[in-house]
Write a protein that holds these residues in place. Structure first.
Motif, PDB file in Angstrom:
ATOM      1  N   TYR A 315      83.869 -22.340 -26.935  1.00  0.00           N
ATOM      2  CA  TYR A 315      84.132 -21.232 -27.859  1.00  0.00           C
ATOM      3  C   TYR A 315      83.549 -19.912 -27.346  1.00  0.00           C
ATOM      4  CZ  TYR A 315      79.337 -22.159 -29.579  1.00  0.00           C
ATOM      5  OH  TYR A 315      77.979 -22.359 -29.681  1.00  0.00           O
ATOM      6  N   GLU A 336      90.218 -12.700 -31.627  1.00  0.00           N
ATOM      7  CA  GLU A 336      90.911 -13.975 -31.411  1.00  0.00           C
ATOM      8  C   GLU A 336      92.381 -13.750 -31.042  1.00  0.00           C
ATOM      9  OE1 GLU A 336      91.289 -18.480 -33.141  1.00  0.00           O
ATOM     10  OE2 GLU A 336      90.147 -17.000 -34.284  1.00  0.00           O
ATOM     11  N   ILE A 339      93.042 -13.049 -27.192  1.00  0.00           N
ATOM     12  CA  ILE A 339      92.787 -14.015 -26.116  1.00  0.00           C
ATOM     13  C   ILE A 339      93.965 -14.963 -25.940  1.00  0.00           C
ATOM     14  CG2 ILE A 339      91.265 -15.858 -25.330  1.00  0.00           C
ATOM     15  CD1 ILE A 339      89.033 -14.489 -26.965  1.00  0.00           C
ATOM     16  N   LYS A 341      94.819 -18.111 -25.086  1.00  0.00           N
ATOM     17  CA  LYS A 341      94.176 -19.413 -24.895  1.00  0.00           C
ATOM     18  C   LYS A 341      95.027 -20.339 -24.023  1.00  0.00           C
ATOM     19  CE  LYS A 341      92.052 -19.079 -29.486  1.00  0.00           C
ATOM     20  NZ  LYS A 341      91.901 -19.732 -30.812  1.00  0.00           N
ATOM     21  N   SER A 342      96.326 -20.315 -24.215  1.00  0.00           N
ATOM     22  CA  SER A 342      97.201 -21.195 -23.429  1.00  0.00           C
ATOM     23  C   SER A 342      97.099 -20.890 -21.944  1.00  0.00           C
ATOM     24  CB  SER A 342      98.652 -21.052 -23.898  1.00  0.00           C
ATOM     25  OG  SER A 342      98.793 -21.515 -25.224  1.00  0.00           O
ATOM     26  N   LEU A 344      94.551 -19.450 -20.507  1.00  0.00           N
ATOM     27  CA  LEU A 344      93.198 -19.813 -20.105  1.00  0.00           C
ATOM     28  C   LEU A 344      93.129 -21.296 -19.760  1.00  0.00           C
ATOM     29  CD1 LEU A 344      90.269 -18.472 -20.044  1.00  0.00           C
ATOM     30  CD2 LEU A 344      89.912 -19.632 -22.225  1.00  0.00           C
ATOM     31  N   PRO A 355      94.491 -25.938 -25.939  1.00  0.00           N
ATOM     32  CA  PRO A 355      93.964 -24.790 -26.686  1.00  0.00           C
ATOM     33  C   PRO A 355      93.493 -25.220 -28.073  1.00  0.00           C
ATOM     34  CG  PRO A 355      96.120 -24.318 -25.758  1.00  0.00           C
ATOM     35  CD  PRO A 355      95.918 -25.782 -25.624  1.00  0.00           C
ATOM     36  N   ASP A 357      92.427 -24.155 -32.162  1.00  0.00           N
ATOM     37  CA  ASP A 357      92.477 -23.204 -33.265  1.00  0.00           C
ATOM     38  C   ASP A 357      91.389 -23.489 -34.292  1.00  0.00           C
ATOM     39  OD1 ASP A 357      93.422 -25.498 -34.498  1.00  0.00           O
ATOM     40  OD2 ASP A 357      95.502 -24.801 -34.624  1.00  0.00           O
ATOM     41  N   TYR A 376      97.959 -15.894 -29.814  1.00  0.00           N
ATOM     42  CA  TYR A 376      97.923 -14.744 -28.920  1.00  0.00           C
ATOM     43  C   TYR A 376      98.939 -13.673 -29.318  1.00  0.00           C
ATOM     44  CZ  TYR A 376      98.318 -12.135 -24.512  1.00  0.00           C
ATOM     45  OH  TYR A 376      98.364 -11.145 -23.559  1.00  0.00           O
ATOM     46  N   ILE A 418      88.797 -13.966 -20.030  1.00  0.00           N
ATOM     47  CA  ILE A 418      88.635 -13.489 -21.410  1.00  0.00           C
ATOM     48  C   ILE A 418      88.402 -11.985 -21.430  1.00  0.00           C
ATOM     49  CG2 ILE A 418      87.132 -13.622 -23.441  1.00  0.00           C
ATOM     50  CD1 ILE A 418      86.654 -16.596 -22.631  1.00  0.00           C
ATOM     51  N   LEU A 522      88.205 -21.890 -28.388  1.00  0.00           N
ATOM     52  CA  LEU A 522      89.064 -21.639 -27.232  1.00  0.00           C
ATOM     53  C   LEU A 522      89.821 -22.881 -26.760  1.00  0.00           C
ATOM     54  CD1 LEU A 522      86.616 -19.376 -25.174  1.00  0.00           C
ATOM     55  CD2 LEU A 522      88.612 -18.635 -26.502  1.00  0.00           C
ATOM     56  N   ALA A 523      89.105 -23.959 -26.493  1.00  0.00           N
ATOM     57  CA  ALA A 523      89.776 -25.121 -25.898  1.00  0.00           C
ATOM     58  C   ALA A 523      88.888 -26.356 -25.981  1.00  0.00           C
ATOM     59  CB  ALA A 523      90.115 -24.834 -24.432  1.00  0.00           C
TER      60      ALA A 523
END
Length: 554
Positions: A315, A336, A339, A341-342, A344, A355, A357, A376, A418, A522-523
């Motif tokens: 996170y 949020e 970013i 996330k996918s 990343l 990813p 949530d 995103y 990020i 984040l993931a």
């Protein structure tokens, strides 16, 4: 685990490696996994030094790895899963109100000093923890404080009312634990490595409760440093700090499956690339958390890259204490939205990562699709910043160095991606890099100097409270917020004693947390552990709870 957050890492010089690597590639391949000491000795590359060997005073993975081989808990996690199975207790039964737990203690078990395990020994350990004196000692009992909430006399930062009431040895093989209230984390939390059972005789002989503090440094008793005494398949053989090795020897009197190797050596190698090179040179048999970028080359060389199930969360922390603009939920939402996330996950994390949530892995009850989602959308992020009067937002982003964590294989690379996303929506970012054990943890978790920070968590057991309860169950310096609604929701969930009620309550808490955005999930990436081609029997654990007594070479 916090344990897993504050894992001790030390960078060391790799002496003589150049000569070893000068041999031909075919020679290296033939040596892979041979280790030092032949087939009856297993050598594992550890990323850092242990804090000590007394389970109750530890909270990090590098300390827990050798401790798990020497000690056992009442209940343990079935290899390769987070499911419960008997260990030192063959059965456990709660009362109807879940305030009393009755354990049937396994017969025929001895501590390494030859004294017997019985119900009185189990109660001695619980009484020891509850009656621990001194702010220094209590401050080191992180997991006990989280689960049992308080001591007979709180002398440190812990200020809760104790969960523990008493422990009675009804007979040699029946221990009854009495609590002041029900606790939803039980029975899973009984498997925590910190709550391993020690020999009462050894604890008394070596003044185990003596902990002193000087500044940020702690000193421990001879029990913790030189005489750890459990019931596990390996016994303590010594810690040679001059060559950075911890030696464990087979417990010939072990009640269960005896260790398949006579010696187990943990060789401390602080640099991940150096661990990889030592595996290639044949001086170690395996190491933890190989870089995802090395998976293919390791496999091509014949090594076994064992992937654990993802049971963690990475996170982006948000600290509301220093920058008033971060107290506006629209600003936190904008961060949020900003970013990707996918991307990343695709570019920076290993195969199998997904990813996030919310702050729970998919396989933990309490994970729910009902959470608020901020997918995103850089345009939405810019609009929210403008609406909040924060288009000129400037943030200090703290990033750890000299560390590899299960959820964070390369923090500097992750932080760079990020940072680019945040700058793309107009946020000014000042990146502050600090060594994991050289200021980062204190600055982020205690003093709260940061506006943003990169961190994560590997679950200790399959309970939502171990994730979101640990993060957001009370005010913490890491996040700098105080929201009674969230605290109450998590406290209510933690008090539930049935699976359905607990799941529902944690789902409700997850939704509240997602709406408040105290941080950005984040993931969840799956970490790996790697061993040589001639190593057999190692079962990768989602909890990083690997046991080595089943491991052989040949």
């Amino acid at each position: 685990m916090l344990h897993k957050r504050v894992a001790s890492l030390r960078r060391i010089a790799l002496i003589g490696l150049a000569g070893a690597l000068a041999v031909s590639m075919s020679a290296c391949a033939s040596q892979r996994g041979s280790g030092q000491g032949g087939g009856d000795t297993l050598v594992f590359g550890a990323a850092g030094a242990p804090k000590n060997f007394d389970p109750i005073f530890n909270d990090d993975g590098e300390s827990f790895r050798p401790i798990r081989q020497m000690y056992e808990t009442l209940i343990q996690y079935k290899p390769g899963t987070a499911e419960l199975e008997p260990a030192l207790a063959t059965s456990w039964t709660p009362s109807a109100d879940a305030k009393t737990w009755t354990f049937t203690i396994r017969q025929g078990v001895k501590f390494h000093d030859g004294t017997p395990l019985d119900a009185a020994a189990v109660c001695f350990n619980f009484d020891r923890w509850y009656n621990m004196k001194g702010a220094a000692a209590q401050s080191q009992m992180i997991y006990y404080g989280d689960v049992f909430e308080g001591f007979a006399k709180n002398e440190g930062d812990t200020n809760g009312s104790p969960l523990y009431k008493s422990c009675e040895a009804k007979d040699d093989h029946t221990a009854v634990l009495n609590l002041n209230k029900a606790k939803g984390a039980l029975p899973d939390a009984f498997g925590l490595t910190s709550l391993s059972i020690s020999s009462p005789a050894a604890l008394k002989q070596y003044n185990a409760d003596t902990v002193t503090q000087s500044g940020d440094s702690f000193s421990y008793s001879a029990y913790a440093t030189d005489h750890p005494t459990g019931t596990g398949p390996y016994k303590f053989g010594g810690y040679d700090k001059s060559n950075n090795t911890i030696t464990l020897v087979r417990n010939e009197d072990y009640w269960g499956t005896k260790a398949k190797t006579a010696k187990l050596i943990f060789k401390i190698i602080g640099d991940e690339n150096a661990r990889k090179q030592e595996l290639a040179a044949g001086t170690i048999d395996g190491y933890d958390f190989p870089s995802p970028a090395d998976y293919n080359s390791l496999k091509s060389a014949g090594d076994q890259v064992l992937i654990r199930p993802a049971f963690n969360i990475l996170y982006l922390g948000i600290n509301q204490k220093n920058n008033p603009k971060l107290t506006d939920v629209r600003v936190r939402q904008a961060i949020e939205y900003a970013i990707n996330k996918s991307q990343l996950v695709k570019n920076k994390l290993p195969e199998g990562a997904y990813p996030q949530d919310q702050f729970l892995p998919k396989n933990v009850p309490g994970h729910t699709d009902a959470v608020a989602k901020f997918d995103y959308d850089p345009n939405k992020a810019k609009q929210l910043l403008a609406d909040a009067g924060a288009s000129d937002l400037s943030l200090n982003f703290y990033v750890p160095t000299e560390v590899t964590r299960p959820y964070m294989p390369n923090p500097v690379d992750l932080a760079a991606a990020i940072t680019d996303d945040l700058k793309a929506v107009g946020i000014k970012v000042n990146v502050v890099q600090e060594p994991w054990n050289g200021g980062y943890k204190d600055d982020v978790q205690k003093t709260g100097k940061q506006d943003l920070h990169l961190l994560g968590w590997t679950g200790d057991y399959a309970d939502a409270g171990n994730f979101i309860g640990t993060f957001f169950g009370r005010p913490k310096g890491e996040f700098g917020f105080n929201d009674p609604q969230i605290f109450t929701a998590l406290s209510t969930a933690d008090a539930q004693t049935t699976a359905d009620a607990k799941k529902s309550a944690y789902e409700a808490a997850s939704v509240l947390i997602s709406q408040y955005v105290p941080a950005v999930p984040l993931a969840s990436p799956p970490p790996a552990i790697v061993v040589g081609k001639n190593v057999h029997g190692l079962v990768p654990s989602p909890l990083t709870d690997e046991r080595f007594n089943t491991v052989s070479k040949g």
